[in-house]
Design an enzyme around this catalytic site. Structure first.
Site, PDB file in Angstrom:
ATOM      1  CG  ASP A 186      -1.714   1.317   1.298  1.00  0.00           C
ATOM      2  OD1 ASP A 186      -2.465   1.601   0.345  1.00  0.00           O
ATOM      3  OD2 ASP A 186      -1.555   2.058   2.296  1.00  0.00           O
ATOM      4  CB  THR A 228       3.270   9.306   5.742  1.00  0.00           C
ATOM      5  OG1 THR A 228       2.455  10.482   5.836  1.00  0.00           O
ATOM      6  CG2 THR A 228       4.463   9.454   6.673  1.00  0.00           C
ATOM      7  CG  ASN A 229       5.387   5.487   6.635  1.00  0.00           C
ATOM      8  OD1 ASN A 229       6.561   5.792   6.498  1.00  0.00           O
ATOM      9  ND2 ASN A 229       4.700   5.792   7.726  1.00  0.00           N
ATOM     10  CB  VAL A 270       2.265  -0.526   4.720  1.00  0.00           C
ATOM     11  CG1 VAL A 270       2.178  -1.758   5.622  1.00  0.00           C
ATOM     12  CG2 VAL A 270       2.298   0.740   5.559  1.00  0.00           C
ATOM     13  N   GLY A 295     -10.799   6.773  -2.743  1.00  0.00           N
ATOM     14  CA  GLY A 295      -9.410   6.378  -2.615  1.00  0.00           C
ATOM     15  C   GLY A 295      -9.271   4.863  -2.557  1.00  0.00           C
ATOM     16  CG  ASP A 337      -6.546   4.895   1.179  1.00  0.00           C
ATOM     17  OD1 ASP A 337      -7.370   5.302   0.330  1.00  0.00           O
ATOM     18  OD2 ASP A 337      -6.024   5.655   2.022  1.00  0.00           O
ATOM     19  CG  ASP A 390      -6.550   3.786   7.050  1.00  0.00           C
ATOM     20  OD1 ASP A 390      -5.565   4.030   7.780  1.00  0.00           O
ATOM     21  OD2 ASP A 390      -6.465   3.092   6.024  1.00  0.00           O
ATOM     22  CB  THR A 400       3.038  24.298  26.878  1.00  0.00           C
ATOM     23  OG1 THR A 400       2.866  25.578  27.486  1.00  0.00           O
ATOM     24  CG2 THR A 400       2.803  24.411  25.381  1.00  0.00           C
TER      25      THR A 400
END
Length: 256
Positions: free
Chosen positions: A6, A10-11, A13, A108, A110, A130, A185
């Protein structure tokens, strides 16, 4: 055994999935559209050697992608390493889903794959969450119709926007503080990220159930699900980190 991949924002997999949808040897690579097929092939080959995996045990490969510029490079990397012609998840594939949105081709890949896994592995109606670069909700009714869903900024995108647009707020790790009401904070930011997103999930599911008029099975997946879902107040949310790869195996078998 097949290789399921997939390509996310960002990644990337990938894992080896057997005919019973058991996922073995899960890997992650950074998504980078500037890298070539040969560079990705080298990284994939290195992972095989590290884990002592025999590439000849694979029968096929399937890829889902939300990063079109990278899809061909990964497909070519698979050909270089495994000498396989990978299937690509595209509109028109057999899914077992009836997609009831304005433009079915716009969903999409995914989200489609997650929904395919959900209707084959769990009871419906169902909501699939997800948690990745974006947090998405997909809704499937009791007749396995894909009704639509929600898309919102992911947890880390929200945090990056917060720190980049404010002069005094630091970057934080994604872990829950001991109390919802922060006393400094950093704890205030952590509470907002974890408890705030957990409450968003709880509230969104309630609204979906009200709209459907019935209770739903909720399945959560994605890279950040383990950081957020345990703090949801709703009981019975199923955490399945392998959901997407299982869905890819199901789609591979449906489209041989």
């Amino acid at each position: 055994m097949i290789l399921a991949m997939d390509i996310g924002n960002t990644n990337i997999v990938m894992g080896y999935v057997d005919k019973n949808c058991n996922v073995n040897s899960l890997f992650r690579m950074k998504t980078d559209i500037s890298r070539t097929a040969w560079q990705y092939a080298s990284e994939i080959y290195g992972m095989l050697n590290i884990y002592g995996i025999d590439k000849n045990q694979l029968d096929g490969c399937i890829i889902s992608s939300v990063v079109p510029p990278l899809t061909y490079s990964i497909k070519e990397a698979v050909r270089i390493v495994f000498h396989l012609d990978a299937k690509i998840v595209i509109p028109g594939m057999k899914t077992g889903l009836n997609i009831l949105i304005d433009n079915p081709a716009s969903v999409g890949s995914d989200m489609v794959v997650d929904a395919v896994a959900a209707i084959n592995q769990y009871s419906v109606p169902a909501v699939i969450i997800d948690t990745g670069t974006a947090t998405t909700f997909s809704v499937v009714d009791r007749n396995k119709n894909y009704l639509g869903g929600l898309i919102m900024p992911g947890v880390m995108i929200s945090q990056e926007a917060l720190t980049s647009r404010t002069s005094q707020l630091p970057k934080i790790s994604l872990e829950a503080p001991k109390r919802v009401i922060g006393k400094n904070t950093v704890d205030c930011m952590k509470s907002g990220a974890v408890y705030g997103n957990a409450a968003m999930i709880d509230g969104t599911i309630d609204r979906i159930e009200n709209e459907l008029g019935e209770k739903v099975t909720v399945i959560a997946t994605g890279g950040l699900a383990e950081s957020i879902v345990p703090y949801c107040q709703r009981e019975g949310i199923i955490l399945d980190n392998d959901l997407l790869l299982k869905g890819l195996r199901i789609l591979y078998d449906k489209n041989k």
